[in-house]
Enzyme design. Structure first.
Site, mmCIF file in Angstrom:
data_model
loop_
_atom_site.group_PDB
_atom_site.id
_atom_site.type_symbol
_atom_site.label_atom_id
_atom_site.label_comp_id
_atom_site.label_asym_id
_atom_site.label_seq_id
_atom_site.Cartn_x
_atom_site.Cartn_y
_atom_site.Cartn_z
ATOM 1 N N MET A 251 -0.453 3.569 4.134
ATOM 2 C CA MET A 251 -1.338 3.257 3.002
ATOM 3 C C MET A 251 -2.503 4.236 3.074
ATOM 4 O O MET A 251 -3.643 3.867 3.362
ATOM 5 C CB MET A 251 -1.821 1.795 3.103
ATOM 6 C CG MET A 251 -0.732 0.798 2.729
ATOM 7 S SD MET A 251 -1.067 -0.867 3.384
ATOM 8 C CE MET A 251 -0.357 -0.690 5.017
ATOM 9 N N HIS B 91 4.311 1.996 7.622
ATOM 10 C CA HIS B 91 3.920 1.846 6.213
ATOM 11 C C HIS B 91 2.594 2.586 6.026
ATOM 12 O O HIS B 91 1.553 2.120 6.480
ATOM 13 C CB HIS B 91 3.808 0.336 5.929
ATOM 14 C CG HIS B 91 3.290 -0.019 4.578
ATOM 15 N ND1 HIS B 91 2.906 -1.299 4.241
ATOM 16 C CD2 HIS B 91 3.102 0.733 3.465
ATOM 17 C CE1 HIS B 91 2.503 -1.329 2.981
ATOM 18 N NE2 HIS B 91 2.599 -0.107 2.495
ATOM 19 N N ASP C 17 1.158 -1.042 9.970
ATOM 20 C CA ASP C 17 0.371 -0.835 8.748
ATOM 21 C C ASP C 17 -0.740 0.181 8.993
ATOM 22 O O ASP C 17 -1.714 -0.113 9.683
ATOM 23 C CB ASP C 17 -0.226 -2.168 8.296
ATOM 24 C CG ASP C 17 0.811 -3.056 7.639
ATOM 25 O OD1 ASP C 17 1.518 -2.559 6.742
ATOM 26 O OD2 ASP C 17 0.927 -4.230 8.031
ATOM 27 N N MET D 144 5.544 -4.373 -2.605
ATOM 28 C CA MET D 144 4.358 -5.127 -2.179
ATOM 29 C C MET D 144 4.257 -6.409 -3.005
ATOM 30 O O MET D 144 4.275 -6.363 -4.239
ATOM 31 C CB MET D 144 3.082 -4.312 -2.393
ATOM 32 C CG MET D 144 2.934 -3.061 -1.542
ATOM 33 S SD MET D 144 3.127 -3.284 0.232
ATOM 34 C CE MET D 144 1.847 -4.483 0.600
ATOM 35 N N SER E 200 4.511 -7.686 11.159
ATOM 36 C CA SER E 200 3.455 -6.693 10.972
ATOM 37 C C SER E 200 2.415 -6.880 12.067
ATOM 38 O O SER E 200 1.783 -7.939 12.156
ATOM 39 C CB SER E 200 2.796 -6.861 9.615
ATOM 40 O OG SER E 200 1.539 -6.214 9.638
ATOM 41 N N HIS F 39 6.711 -3.576 12.156
ATOM 42 C CA HIS F 39 6.063 -3.020 10.966
ATOM 43 C C HIS F 39 4.630 -2.600 11.324
ATOM 44 O O HIS F 39 3.839 -3.410 11.815
ATOM 45 C CB HIS F 39 6.063 -4.074 9.867
ATOM 46 C CG HIS F 39 5.562 -3.597 8.541
ATOM 47 N ND1 HIS F 39 6.350 -2.890 7.646
ATOM 48 C CD2 HIS F 39 4.350 -3.714 7.949
ATOM 49 C CE1 HIS F 39 5.639 -2.608 6.560
ATOM 50 N NE2 HIS F 39 4.411 -3.091 6.725
ATOM 51 N N ASP G 51 6.811 -7.059 1.350
ATOM 52 C CA ASP G 51 5.623 -7.061 2.209
ATOM 53 C C ASP G 51 4.458 -7.790 1.541
ATOM 54 O O ASP G 51 3.992 -7.368 0.477
ATOM 55 C CB ASP G 51 5.241 -5.605 2.508
ATOM 56 C CG ASP G 51 4.164 -5.470 3.564
ATOM 57 O OD1 ASP G 51 3.749 -6.488 4.136
ATOM 58 O OD2 ASP G 51 3.758 -4.314 3.816
ATOM 59 N N MET H 5 -3.736 2.300 7.512
ATOM 60 C CA MET H 5 -4.683 2.258 6.381
ATOM 61 C C MET H 5 -5.836 3.222 6.645
ATOM 62 O O MET H 5 -6.315 3.322 7.783
ATOM 63 C CB MET H 5 -5.243 0.844 6.217
ATOM 64 C CG MET H 5 -4.164 -0.211 6.064
ATOM 65 S SD MET H 5 -4.872 -1.819 5.684
ATOM 66 C CE MET H 5 -3.422 -2.861 5.808
HETATM 67 C C1 DX5 Z 1 -0.781 -5.555 3.608
HETATM 68 C C2 DX5 Z 1 0.151 -5.047 4.698
HETATM 69 C C3 DX5 Z 1 1.064 -6.095 5.170
HETATM 70 C C4 DX5 Z 1 0.382 -7.264 5.831
HETATM 71 C C5 DX5 Z 1 1.261 -8.459 5.730
HETATM 72 O O1 DX5 Z 1 -1.615 -4.558 3.223
HETATM 73 O O2 DX5 Z 1 0.915 -3.954 4.220
HETATM 74 O O3 DX5 Z 1 2.088 -5.560 5.999
HETATM 75 O O4 DX5 Z 1 0.073 -7.036 7.164
HETATM 76 O O5 DX5 Z 1 0.546 -9.555 6.226
HETATM 77 P P1 DX5 Z 1 0.908 -11.037 5.775
HETATM 78 O O6 DX5 Z 1 2.339 -11.284 6.157
HETATM 79 O O7 DX5 Z 1 -0.058 -11.867 6.554
HETATM 80 O O8 DX5 Z 1 0.706 -11.104 4.288
HETATM 81 ZN ZN ZN Z 2 2.806 -3.313 5.355
#
Ligand code: DX5
Ligand code: ZN
Length: 218
Positions: free
Chosen positions: A67, A65, A34, A136, A7, A32, A174, A36
């Protein structure tokens, strides 16, 4: 072989291209990403502009991903920016089946994801529609949180349904994945492990990826 999806949330954004090349050389299977929005989760990160910028940097699939609230409004943008897999939260999609069709209409693989508190039953009806189920193991929003072990039962349930229904979607985990938690995930049926801090907080990312893969095989 377990796939590792680093990620980039935990990468150094001042040299993101180099960071991505580093994990690609190190044996990553997906990148990956993320996304947000500060509404669905309490953090703001990456938009389509960054996806477009990193697209030419790597040959690996971009595993995006989302969010974000109202993902339908942004799916076409992320697809044209170069996403290979787009995963949406069940919690953000009142018309989940329609949203998954919208992703597939863009010729992108469709994934569905649920938070730790959401039961597996909430996505059972759409399992035949998806290429990926993401579970998750932290509450989404930040990297570096601890693994919520009770989610493992849900991974087992999804894996059992996959067999029963004769489906072939990938199961991805994840949040809080590291050398100590990887095997719990793969024993329960996971194929892909997202790892942010366990990869990017290490000096040697190739070594970190291999260590997680090895731990996952047991
Ligand atoms: C959390 C994200 C993850 C996160 C994982 O909201 O969706 O992808 O970056 O990070 P680690 O591996 O550090 O938990
Ligand atoms: Zn993620």
């Amino acid at each position: 072989m377990t796939k590792i999806a680093p990620s980039i949330l935990s990468a150094d954004f001042s040299k993101l291209g180099e960071e991505i090349k580093d994990v690609e050389r190190g044996g990553a299977a997906y990148i990956h990403v993320d996304v947000m929005d500060g509404h669905f989760v309490p953090n703001i990160t990456i938009g389509p502009l960054i996806v477009e910028a990193i697209r030419p940097v790597t040959a690996l699939p971009l595993d995006v991903h989302l969010m974000i609230k109202n993902p339908d409004a942004y799916i076409p943008m992320f697809a044209s920016a170069g996403a290979d897999i787009i995963t949406v939260h069940q919690e953000t999609c009142p018309h989940l089946h329609r949203t998954l069709q919208l992703i597939k209409d863009q010729h992108v693989k469709a994934g569905v994801v649920i938070n730790p508190a959401t039961p597996a039953e909430m996505i059972k009806e759409v399992l035949p529609e998806v290429d990926l189920v993401l579970l998750m193991t932290v509450n989404p929003g930040f990297g570096g949180q601890s693994f919520i072990q009770s989610v493992i039962k849900k991974v087992e349930k999804i894996n059992a349904w996959r067999k029963e229904l004769g489906l072939s979607f990938e199961i991805e985990i994840d949040g809080g994945v590291n050398v100590n938690t990887a095997k719990l995930c793969t024993d329960a049926g996971a194929d892909v492990l997202v790892a942010g801090s366990a990869v990017f907080n290490k000096e040697d990312r190739g070594q970190a990826i291999k260590a997680i893969m090895q731990a996952a095989q047991g």
